[in-house]
Design a protein around this motif. Sequence first.
Motif, PDB file in Angstrom:
ATOM      1  N   GLY A 241      -5.402   6.656  -2.552  1.00 36.75           N
ATOM      2  CA  GLY A 241      -5.456   7.030  -1.142  1.00 36.75           C
ATOM      3  C   GLY A 241      -4.169   7.636  -0.609  1.00 36.75           C
TER       4      GLY A 241
ATOM      5  N   CYS B 254      -1.700  17.034  -2.917  1.00 40.73           N
ATOM      6  CA  CYS B 254      -2.769  16.343  -3.630  1.00 40.73           C
ATOM      7  C   CYS B 254      -3.095  15.012  -2.974  1.00 40.73           C
ATOM      8  CB  CYS B 254      -2.388  16.116  -5.096  1.00 40.73           C
ATOM      9  SG  CYS B 254      -1.069  14.917  -5.339  1.00 40.73           S
ATOM     10  N   ARG B 255      -4.206  14.463  -3.399  1.00 40.66           N
ATOM     11  CA  ARG B 255      -4.581  13.096  -3.032  1.00 40.66           C
ATOM     12  C   ARG B 255      -4.670  12.268  -4.312  1.00 40.66           C
ATOM     13  NH1 ARG B 255      -6.368  12.705   2.256  1.00 40.66           N
ATOM     14  NH2 ARG B 255      -6.598  14.734   3.276  1.00 40.66           N
TER      15      ARG B 255
ATOM     16  N   ARG C 201       0.845  -1.203   0.000  1.00 40.50           N
ATOM     17  CA  ARG C 201       0.000   0.000   0.000  1.00 40.50           C
ATOM     18  C   ARG C 201       0.878   1.251   0.000  1.00 40.50           C
ATOM     19  NH1 ARG C 201      -4.023   1.807   4.984  1.00 40.50           N
ATOM     20  NH2 ARG C 201      -4.591   3.842   4.089  1.00 40.50           N
TER      21      ARG C 201
ATOM     22  N   ASN D  46       6.728   6.264  -0.724  1.00 37.42           N
ATOM     23  CA  ASN D  46       6.785   5.463   0.505  1.00 37.42           C
ATOM     24  C   ASN D  46       5.631   4.488   0.548  1.00 37.42           C
ATOM     25  OD1 ASN D  46       7.481   8.573   2.081  1.00 37.42           O
ATOM     26  ND2 ASN D  46       9.018   7.016   1.620  1.00 37.42           N
ATOM     27  N   GLY D  47       5.948   3.234   0.582  1.00 33.62           N
ATOM     28  CA  GLY D  47       4.913   2.213   0.678  1.00 33.62           C
ATOM     29  C   GLY D  47       4.977   1.502   2.017  1.00 33.62           C
TER      30      GLY D  47
ATOM     31  N   PHE E  58       1.611   5.157   0.717  1.00 36.43           N
ATOM     32  CA  PHE E  58       1.181   6.237   1.611  1.00 36.43           C
ATOM     33  C   PHE E  58       1.546   7.634   1.090  1.00 36.43           C
ATOM     34  CE2 PHE E  58       1.911   2.664   4.706  1.00 36.43           C
ATOM     35  CZ  PHE E  58       0.570   2.449   4.999  1.00 36.43           C
ATOM     36  N   HIS E  59       2.750   7.747   0.549  1.00 31.32           N
ATOM     37  CA  HIS E  59       3.245   9.084   0.199  1.00 31.32           C
ATOM     38  C   HIS E  59       3.984   9.105  -1.135  1.00 31.32           C
ATOM     39  CE1 HIS E  59       2.389  10.939   4.056  1.00 31.32           C
ATOM     40  NE2 HIS E  59       2.842   9.860   4.642  1.00 31.32           N
TER      41      HIS E  59
ATOM     42  N   LEU F  17      -0.988  10.374  -0.310  1.00 32.89           N
ATOM     43  CA  LEU F  17      -0.869  11.830  -0.347  1.00 32.89           C
ATOM     44  C   LEU F  17       0.313  12.225  -1.223  1.00 32.89           C
ATOM     45  CD1 LEU F  17      -1.194  12.674   3.472  1.00 32.89           C
ATOM     46  CD2 LEU F  17      -3.004  12.257   1.803  1.00 32.89           C
ATOM     47  N   GLY F  18       0.154  13.317  -1.931  1.00 33.37           N
ATOM     48  CA  GLY F  18       1.253  13.804  -2.763  1.00 33.37           C
ATOM     49  C   GLY F  18       1.655  15.209  -2.381  1.00 33.37           C
TER      50      GLY F  18
END
Lengths: 382, 382, 382, 382
Positions: C252, C247-248, C156, C275-276, C158-159, C254-255
């Motif tokens: 899900g 941004c999103r 997943r 980042n996962g 995250f960033h 975040l950017g």
Amino acid sequence: MTKKKELRIGLIGCGFMGRTHSNGYLRVGNFFPELTYQPVLKAVCSRTENKAQAFAGQWGYQSVETDWKSMIARDDIDAIDICTPNDKHAEIAIAAAAAGKMILCEKPLARTLDESRGMVDAIEKAGVANTVWYNYRRIPAVTLAKQIIDSGKLGRIFHYRANFLQDWTINANLPQGGEGLWRMDADVAGSGVVGDLLSHCIDTAIWLNGSIKNVSGMTETFVKERMHQLTGKVEKVNIDDACAFMCRFNNGSLGLFESTRYARGHKALYTFEINGENASIRWDLHDLNRLEYFDNADASTLRGWRSIHVTDGDQPYMDKWWVPGLGIGYEHSFVHQVADFLRSLETGTPCSPTFREALETQQVCQAVLDSAASGTWKNTNA
Amino acid sequence: MTKKKELRIGLIGCGFMGRTHSNGYLRVGNFFPELTYQPVLKAVCSRTENKAQAFAGQWGYQSVETDWKSMIARDDIDAIDICTPNDKHAEIAIAAAAAGKMILCEKPLARTLDESRGMVDAIEKAGVANTVWYNYRRIPAVTLAKQIIDSGKLGRIFHYRANFLQDWTINANLPQGGEGLWRMDADVAGSGVVGDLLSHCIDTAIWLNGSIKNVSGMTETFVKERMHQLTGKVEKVNIDDACAFMCRFNNGSLGLFESTRYARGHKALYTFEINGENASIRWDLHDLNRLEYFDNADASTLRGWRSIHVTDGDQPYMDKWWVPGLGIGYEHSFVHQVADFLRSLETGTPCSPTFREALETQQVCQAVLDSAASGTWKNTNA
Amino acid sequence: MTKKKELRIGLIGCGFMGRTHSNGYLRVGNFFPELTYQPVLKAVCSRTENKAQAFAGQWGYQSVETDWKSMIARDDIDAIDICTPNDKHAEIAIAAAAAGKMILCEKPLARTLDESRGMVDAIEKAGVANTVWYNYRRIPAVTLAKQIIDSGKLGRIFHYRANFLQDWTINANLPQGGEGLWRMDADVAGSGVVGDLLSHCIDTAIWLNGSIKNVSGMTETFVKERMHQLTGKVEKVNIDDACAFMCRFNNGSLGLFESTRYARGHKALYTFEINGENASIRWDLHDLNRLEYFDNADASTLRGWRSIHVTDGDQPYMDKWWVPGLGIGYEHSFVHQVADFLRSLETGTPCSPTFREALETQQVCQAVLDSAASGTWKNTNA
Amino acid sequence: MTKKKELRIGLIGCGFMGRTHSNGYLRVGNFFPELTYQPVLKAVCSRTENKAQAFAGQWGYQSVETDWKSMIARDDIDAIDICTPNDKHAEIAIAAAAAGKMILCEKPLARTLDESRGMVDAIEKAGVANTVWYNYRRIPAVTLAKQIIDSGKLGRIFHYRANFLQDWTINANLPQGGEGLWRMDADVAGSGVVGDLLSHCIDTAIWLNGSIKNVSGMTETFVKERMHQLTGKVEKVNIDDACAFMCRFNNGSLGLFESTRYARGHKALYTFEINGENASIRWDLHDLNRLEYFDNADASTLRGWRSIHVTDGDQPYMDKWWVPGLGIGYEHSFVHQVADFLRSLETGTPCSPTFREALETQQVCQAVLDSAASGTWKNTNA
């Protein structure tokens, strides 16, 4: 040798920060022998007596308390050091101020801007010496950054960016709240990464680059529910796991900040960079003895980012430690803050950041959270 | 546009170096349009006709030869480029010189110092233009290092150190000799890492820091026997897998060199560093667009190694390529050497390193091998 | 050797990008000999004939044009390569599509989202092969990042964060507009760093991390007025000198993106990090042959960011170049895109990013600019 | 809390090393609370009483001595810590051993191999607990290197290389000898960089890679004459300013070592690297919390040097300090050595390196100096 004046310390809370502060009190005399004041570890307070006793034994506190009110009531204590979880900061600080004690308070000042305002009012009314432990200012490389900026070498500032990236809460099975995990409980902590990590970035930024005018923020909670250690139930997570914000400083520069506990591979990556017309600076907590510096005045073919190993005697604080090339660590920033606090008692000049100064950081934090909630830009009113 | 003069190239050997040189000939006109000469890819020679044909097709050579003597005999060829394994360098170069051809020879000059002397004698007797492909001199960051040194910024030199570390022969099952592996056959290569890798380090060192007076060397062959591809038998390995040497330069500085094919984790780590009284320089092939530079004249609190990204138009060769910040690669060093060779034809100034200059590198290589064999210091007689 | 099919190229514009593309066409056959198609440099077009002639001479174009419409009208041209300033992209692309030409268009697609939509409509109606030169996808380290992500190693996400930092316009005396400086003229460029630099970051981000849902942006023009080269007058500067946005993504995560031409010390610092849950990746254009990779599955005491030198034959595109450890440069990304475009002609699979894909980048750019103007979040409608 | 056993320390010498050791004694109880022993700072000795008094005041020593013989004669002291210049080590250690004191001795053991042998004989005859302050072994990243090597992950070792580079004596006007500068006086120090710096590199190397069989060394004194502080006269400089040596280890690997005080730009660059068949390790004192590690078992396309930030609780010593990501400094290596010495008193296992182990380092140092003098290889007889 002249006898030193005692500064009798009462420490409330004996977690991670209790250790870093205690170390600061114990070391300062060895490395800053010229100071008039010497901390004396008078008492440590924890609700759990065993814990207080063990801590006192390990760190050399002369006595223990289990009720912080008793600590404040003691005549043989000059200064209260608040190392509790955030939810107790305001109450303790206000009571300590009323009792005329000096106060050294862990950051962030409190859970909310409102709580913080009450603290500042109480402190200023009492007129007691005070400081807030935004310790990163006193890492020598960071202090050097401040000196470079104050010297005017950067010229007009265009950009400020800072990150504070961690990865310790990615595991969805990590519980929230309670012993060791109060930072994940919004009732206790007030917020997640905003108060815990971004507050550091904001404090440094204001110190280096002046006030922040307005902000646009975004927050996210990646893991929505976690088992709560105190209730034993799976509960909604109310803290922000991650937060980013854009801002404009009063000096016209743009700011970009990000913090998260979900950046796999980063344990505590606090970095900042500031770009000016004539020079730029950057720093990274993972390599804390270095400052990177770019000076456009260098000859054009030989220009490059300089990697300054901030361990020379003419660099901030470094005449106190070892010899050039031999680095110091994270904990030394607290020793430096103790030293500067003691010196402030000699000189009468406040030890920055005071509660008043730390309030501004709270204003920015609040504006960021409000902006994230509303999806609009917010003024900080700073 | 004025018509260019043709420099008709005959390439002997179509392995890895045949490719890098061919690319140099093809690219030079696009990026150095001001040059009077234009290489023309007249012929490529390989003992295996199919291989020569395929190479000619891929790179645009107009014809093929399978016997290098036929190539040299051709009237329509101006310059012979020697890219064969080392054991053919001397014979071809001497014959080409006798035929009045210009010669561009891959490094090292030859397997031994004796072979090399014969080549230099022949070339100088013939008076033909010549150069040896010690290409690393013409990586812009390395050329910038030369300019900095020549400017006098370093002051008296104390130290020179260089490494060339690889790890591709660690596997004991790797065979020796034959196609793709002649570098592991002492009969063909002359030596192992000394001629292959240290010769690069030595060439750069002499160029930057002057002649080497004497050396003390050490060699090792870690894997003593390997299957030979040509015989199909397990045979003794006669090359040096690793070599280190200490030396004294004529200018009084100390040198330390090391090369190996057994440094796990390093594919082609060529680094050098030079420490002077007032400044120091270091470079690393793995990050070839950068030069690190330390200048003691910088303000004491702001001193640090500068990381110079050598991609600006006022840095060597970089006005020919892209825009600041956009790096070039390994192959460009060959384009630069072609450009400088073509320019040398215009100006009549030799294109360094000439055979004569490359002979000095051979002298040092020989002294290192002799010292390693005898366990004593050896003069280079350079 | 089988004869290759010709792809006859007509290049419009002979500035910086005209050079990088031409180099790509010329090199591809040497390094990708297996391809069926071979570019032929049929014609180059510039409004200034002298310029076109000089460019043709330097790069080997067979003929010149001074009117792009004549170029499009030629029967002996298969593909139009658009390297003009942004204000001509739409008109040329639409006309070329109507004429049934394949189209390779420099990024950004056009000045505005509206212009871009018209281009995509025309291209898709014509059904011609097309691609947009978002070249950074094809730097081997970046392509490797894509492979790692596609393999699922990150889990997943995250960033995502990306920067593109430059410093070339800080000098307030730099004029705007006209020769060499059209990127500073909003009428020609459409926008400042958004279209020029952030578009690269957005293209890579969408490719690696999927679509962006909504954005909150901030722009600034630090130098408000500059002399315009064409009018000779001091005029208002209408481009964005700097832009940051949050941004999103649809997945899900975040950017956080930032670009500026006012980051003193950075010539072309394009970095991204993702980042996962299980792993992270980061890359930096200033050291383009490396990819940094953190894998949480590594043994806990031995975990750390890996610095992967992407120069091995089993890494993307690197079997085509040299040997392990020997880096390539910026320009190679264009050679790779040419190769992939030629291959797409063989296979019939579109060469990504197509105009359709590049349109999504335009949607994000437009949303960022709209958000910056309004101070509110904007959906990208992607 | 159980009462701790006292280890009553008598410190001889109050220079730089007196400070680092004192800090170690004072800190160990706070961070290693589980230890049975607690150092007590009983007395400090300096020939200059004022100096001893000031030091005692700053560090909390209970009493002062001006004659080390009086110190050794005291019944209330358990352990003698020798921090004098090198010329006193042997005499003091031998006397202290005879008096039955435990001994902690600064490195190098003594000025010469002969002196060192006498010390080891005396110590072993007395059977007292002892250790030598080769502190770098106990920097967590270095200890982790040892653990990795002991785990067998490197496989067969091919190469070991180490540097210790400084630049503080380049200025020819720096005097020699006397206060603060005894390291430049061969009569006092025994040697220059060999005993001061290379001894550290050799100690680490033997610990990590086993015994060194033979060496070939080279030394240089760049500044031949300097004013002597004690005589006020310009005198010949007898120390080695720089030294390099090659060696063979007993395990068949090659070693390359260099040390100098003339490497402009390096304050205290101690680096080592070890290359094994399957993995490699490197470390750098300037970034002491990191260990770089390359593991060939990683997937081929994802292999790279890992930058391990050694600050996690499962890494050596790091459960004692802060939280992941927060680095420690140079001084902590001494705290660790104190802790390990105290633990050795509990367990009866010697605290490495003992005098016996440190003797081997002296053997190598002597062989290096002898080799440099003779120009031939020398066996270490280790």
